[in-house]
Design an enzyme around this catalytic site. Structure first.
Site, short mmCIF file in Angstrom:
data_model
loop_
_atom_site.label_atom_id
_atom_site.label_comp_id
_atom_site.label_asym_id
_atom_site.label_seq_id
_atom_site.Cartn_x
_atom_site.Cartn_y
_atom_site.Cartn_z
N GLU A 221 38.94 35.13 36.39
CA GLU A 221 38.66 34.79 37.82
C GLU A 221 37.15 35.80 38.27
O GLU A 221 36.26 34.87 38.21
CB GLU A 221 39.63 35.50 38.63
N HIS B 156 52.79 35.92 33.10
CA HIS B 156 51.84 36.25 34.26
C HIS B 156 51.91 38.08 33.95
O HIS B 156 53.13 38.60 33.96
CB HIS B 156 51.97 36.15 35.65
N GLU C 24 41.69 31.23 46.60
CA GLU C 24 42.75 31.83 46.98
C GLU C 24 42.35 32.59 48.34
O GLU C 24 43.33 32.70 49.60
CB GLU C 24 43.50 32.82 46.12
N HIS D 70 42.42 37.91 35.69
CA HIS D 70 41.86 38.20 36.94
C HIS D 70 41.38 39.39 37.49
O HIS D 70 41.87 40.35 36.70
CB HIS D 70 43.21 37.70 37.97
N GLU D 71 40.56 39.60 38.30
CA GLU D 71 39.75 40.87 38.44
C GLU D 71 39.18 41.71 37.08
O GLU D 71 39.29 42.89 37.31
CB GLU D 71 40.85 41.96 39.05
N GLU E 112 50.57 41.19 35.40
CA GLU E 112 49.65 41.83 36.42
C GLU E 112 49.79 43.23 36.23
O GLU E 112 51.01 43.99 36.11
CB GLU E 112 50.16 41.61 37.93
C1 NOJ Z 1 45.15 38.44 42.67
C2 NOJ Z 1 45.18 37.34 41.65
O1 NOJ Z 1 43.82 36.78 41.80
C3 NOJ Z 1 45.91 36.20 41.92
O2 NOJ Z 1 45.64 35.02 41.57
C4 NOJ Z 1 47.30 36.77 41.88
O3 NOJ Z 1 48.42 35.94 42.39
C5 NOJ Z 1 47.73 38.04 42.43
N1 NOJ Z 1 46.46 38.91 42.14
C6 NOJ Z 1 48.93 38.75 41.98
O4 NOJ Z 1 48.82 39.17 40.90
CA CA Z 2 41.75 37.99 42.67
#
Ligand code: NOJ
Ligand code: CA
Length: 713
Positions: free
Chosen positions: A502, A413, A508, A483-484, A415
């Site tokens: 995503e 992951h 979520e 994601h994003e 982020e």
């Molecule tokens: C948003 C993501 O969509 C989610 O899946 C993730 O857990 C959180 N950000 C933290 O990165």
């Molecule tokens: Ca998201």
């Protein structure tokens, strides 16, 4: 095999020898017809028909430039060619084994009637299911480096279409869909009421996002999006609520420009998919066909899989991403003070690895393993994470060895907190770290305002960034789930390691917000998923009880519908999103997730209506098994599924995971029933779906073990 036919264009010229005459060019492929016109003022426009019905009325084309005259009129036609292509290709993974790419291409060469004589081509491709077109800027002396300040492309709708839309947000697609007429669009209301985590910027009250799904007043299904967004900014749409004309609305950068171009170059394809059947929109491969073939030669390392993750427990507050509560309070030795709730600890990771290994789940995602989470959200910081330094309770080597011993792949992951510049600086280090510790996939994330400051998630700089990440990941043989990011445009054909994104409002939101309306998943396939797979994170079994004192806070589906999503929302990286504890209470239902495939030889859209219902059947890659998902919105219904796609003469065993008779997404969401029968190609299933419900079905050639089953009637 690729067949190409070239023929001369039939030009219809009105007005005799006059140089200012209107010129029209026609092209058609079965029911889809395109008319291109260059009018007397040299202004290009087009129309699209389905059979005899117009679906796009006369719509002008053109590009506006910063500090230069627009490329929108005063053009002369200097030539044109028509080519027919009919080829079949095989995706590395996907919904079908073979994809037919059959179109007529019309290239229109335009030259501006001015001293500079600038050149612009418009390339149309007419398919049986729609039209794609793009602007191309050939190599030329008077247009080399240029800045696009606006795109003037229009889509003049034929009426006040029923529309499934989200606001034209430069930073986020994480919205619930509104179903309304074009005349009722008002994006400002939604943008203001949003209370969720994503960054939001909606500059136009009448701005809406693509893929835009519509049903015309004539009952046709119409979808507008783009394909092959590689080096341009993304296209949103401005709706004129009085004339029903949509105009391209390009996402701006920090100084208000839209795209920086260097000829020879072209824009992405603008796509119009049309049919009289909603199912045809879902089976269209036009967007994929408009993308370039794979740029990755050796794709043997790209392997679709299911995964579990240390994820939902953070989303629901059971554990935390962060190791300490504060970054600025340290113990006497200068270390972070653990909060005792950190999810990504070695023992917990092993628990997920064990569960995956025992249940045919290929991967384990771990979020919150790397230092920085105490200070990641909302601060618009340049450097938050370094992507290689684990928290003290996460033993990366021990985890690698354990996962390897169990045959499970770890999913990294990363982020970025929106700091793309920081990620770009660290990327090689981060991907080398993944290679060293056996991570075969990465989930990236862009929660937060973008750095470089002033850029938006969907602007040209970030569009290039997401592509650079896919390329970098490919270099290190890592599969990508973003994601994003900007919403997909079919680039998974070109970069097949870009498995999923995503870029939409995922499951979520059912956990940490007021949730997704029960019609959400019946709209997603027609909108967000038109451009590519979504990491929606299906499979939540514990439906209620996430926010004591707030009974509204629940997953807005039944449990059986969560199973159906594995089929109706396609992704080659498909999460089993709930925690092992919740699955272990219902292993009979979990059996579907255990069995279901993630890569397919064939797909049939059995029945579909946007906002209402979707039923899809898929045949597992390289196997005789079929899996079916059927979902409905807030209204219950019966899904009627003829099994005529099964092999004639073969006897199959079927397992139906359906809503219990008294199930209801609100009142009784976790009630399901599992039944087993024999079926054959002559069987027609009739399955009751509860309000907000669904059904998941597995069909396998019958074996000795199925001897006791009864024939389904
Ligand atoms: C948003 C993501 O969509 C989610 O899946 C993730 O857990 C959180 N950000 C933290 O990165
Ligand atoms: Ca998201």
């Amino acid at each position: 095999m690729k067949k190409i036919f070239i023929c001369l264009l039939s030009l219809v010229i009105f007005g005799g020898a006059n140089a200012q005459s209107e010129v029209s060019i026609h092209s058609s492929m079965n029911k889809v017809k395109l008319d291109f016109t260059l009018d007397a003022s040299g202004r290009p426009s087009y129309k699209v028909f389905f059979g005899d019905k117009p679906v796009i009325n006369n719509s002008y084309l053109g590009i506006k430039l910063a500090n230069d005259t627009a490329l929108d009129k005063n053009f002369a036609l200097t030539g044109s060619e028509k080519t027919t292509v009919d080829e079949t290709w095989q995706p590395v993974w996907g919904e079908v084994k073979n994809i037919r790419n059959h179109y007529e291409q019309v290239v229109i060469h335009l030259k501006q009637k001015s001293a500079t004589g600038r050149l612009m081509n418009i390339i149309f491709r007419v398919f049986e299911d729609g039209v794609g077109f793009r602007y191309e800027f050939p190599n030329q002396p008077n247009l080399k480096y240029f800045v696009v300040s606006d795109e003037l492309t229009e889509f003049a709708l034929t009426g006040d279409n029923k529309t499934f839309w989200i606001p034209g947000d430069y930073d986020s697609n994480e919205y619930s869909y509104t179903t309304s007429k074009i005349s009722e669009i008002d994006a400002s209301v939604l943008a203001k009421s949003a209370t969720d985590i994503a960054v939001r910027f909606v500059p136009d009250k009448y701005g809406i996002q693509t893929p835009l799904m519509m049903k015309t007043t004539d009952g046709l299904y119409l979808n507008i999006h783009e394909a092959a967004l590689v080096d341009y900014t993304s296209m949103q749409l401005h709706a004129d609520i009085n004339t029903f004309k949509l105009t391209a609305n390009l996402v701006a950068d920090g100084v208000g420009n839209k795209a920086y171009m260097h000829a020879p170059c072209s824009t992405p394809w603008r796509t119009i998919i049309v049919s009289d059947k909603a199912a045809d929109i879902l089976s269209s491969k036009m967007i994929l066909n408009l993308n370039e073939p794979s740029k990755i030669e050796n794709t043997s390392w790209i392997k679709p899989m299911k995964f579990v993750g240390i994820w939902l427990e953070m989303q629901t507050g059971k554990s935390t991403w962060n190791y300490a509560d504060r970054a600025d309070t340290l113990d006497a030795k200068g270390q972070l003070i653990p909060n005792g709730k950190h999810g990504a600890n070695t023992a917990n990771v092993k628990r997920y690895i064990d569960f995956a290994a025992a249940n045919n789940i290929g991967g384990v995602l771990v979020e919150g393993w790397d230092v920085g989470w105490e200070d990641w959200f909302g601060n618009w910081k340049e450097n938050v994470f370094d992507f290689v330094t684990p928290y003290p309770d996460f033993d990366v080597k021990q985890i690698e060895d354990y996962a390897t011993s169990k045959g499970v792949h770890m999913i990294m992951h990363n982020e970025t907190s929106g700091s793309a510049t920081n990620y770009e600086r660290q990327m090689d280090t981060a991907y080398r770290f993944m290679n060293k510790y056996g991570y075969t996939s990465v989930k990236t994330g862009y929660v937060g305002k973008i750095v470089p400051r002033g850029e938006h998630h969907d602007g040209q700089w970030m569009v290039q960034h997401y592509v650079r990440v896919a390329q970098k990941a490919a270099q290190y043989h890592v599969m990508l789930d973003a994601h994003e990011p900007v919403r997909p445009t079919g680039l998974q054909r070109t970069y097949p390691n870009w498995m999923a994104s995503e870029a939409g409002r995922g499951n979520e939101y059912n956990l940490f917000s007021t949730g997704n309306h029960p019609d959400h998943e019946t709209i997603m396939p027609f909108t967000r998923l038109m451009g590519g797979p979504m990491d929606y994170t299906p499979g939540i079994f514990k439906i209620k009880g996430y926010a004591p004192g707030d009974p509204e806070r629940q997953v807005h589906t039944t449990l059986a519908k969560q199973l159906a999503l594995y089929i109706t929302l396609y992704s080659p990286l498909q999460m089993a999103a709930d925690m092992p504890d919740n699955y272990e209470k219902r292993m009979d239902a979990f059996q579907f997730i255990k069995d279901v495939a993630v890569d397919w030889d064939d797909t049939k859209i059995v029945e579909a209506e946007p906002g209402e219902y979707v039923t899809v059947a898929r045949k597992e890659k390289g196997a005789a098994n079929w899996y079916i998902g059927a979902i409905t919105n807030q209204n219950g219904r019966n899904a009627i599924i003829p099994l005529d796609f099964l092999d004639k003469g073969t006897k199959y065993a079927i397992t139906i995971y359906a809503d219990a008779d008294d199930a209801d997404w609100k009142k009784n969401p976790e009630a399901y029933k599992i039944t087993k029968y024999y079926v054959n190609a002559g069987t027609k299933l009739n399955i009751k779906l509860a309000n907000g419900g669904g059904a998941a079905i597995s069909i396998k050639p019958a074996t000795e073990a199925d001897k006791g089953l009864k024939l389904y009637k």
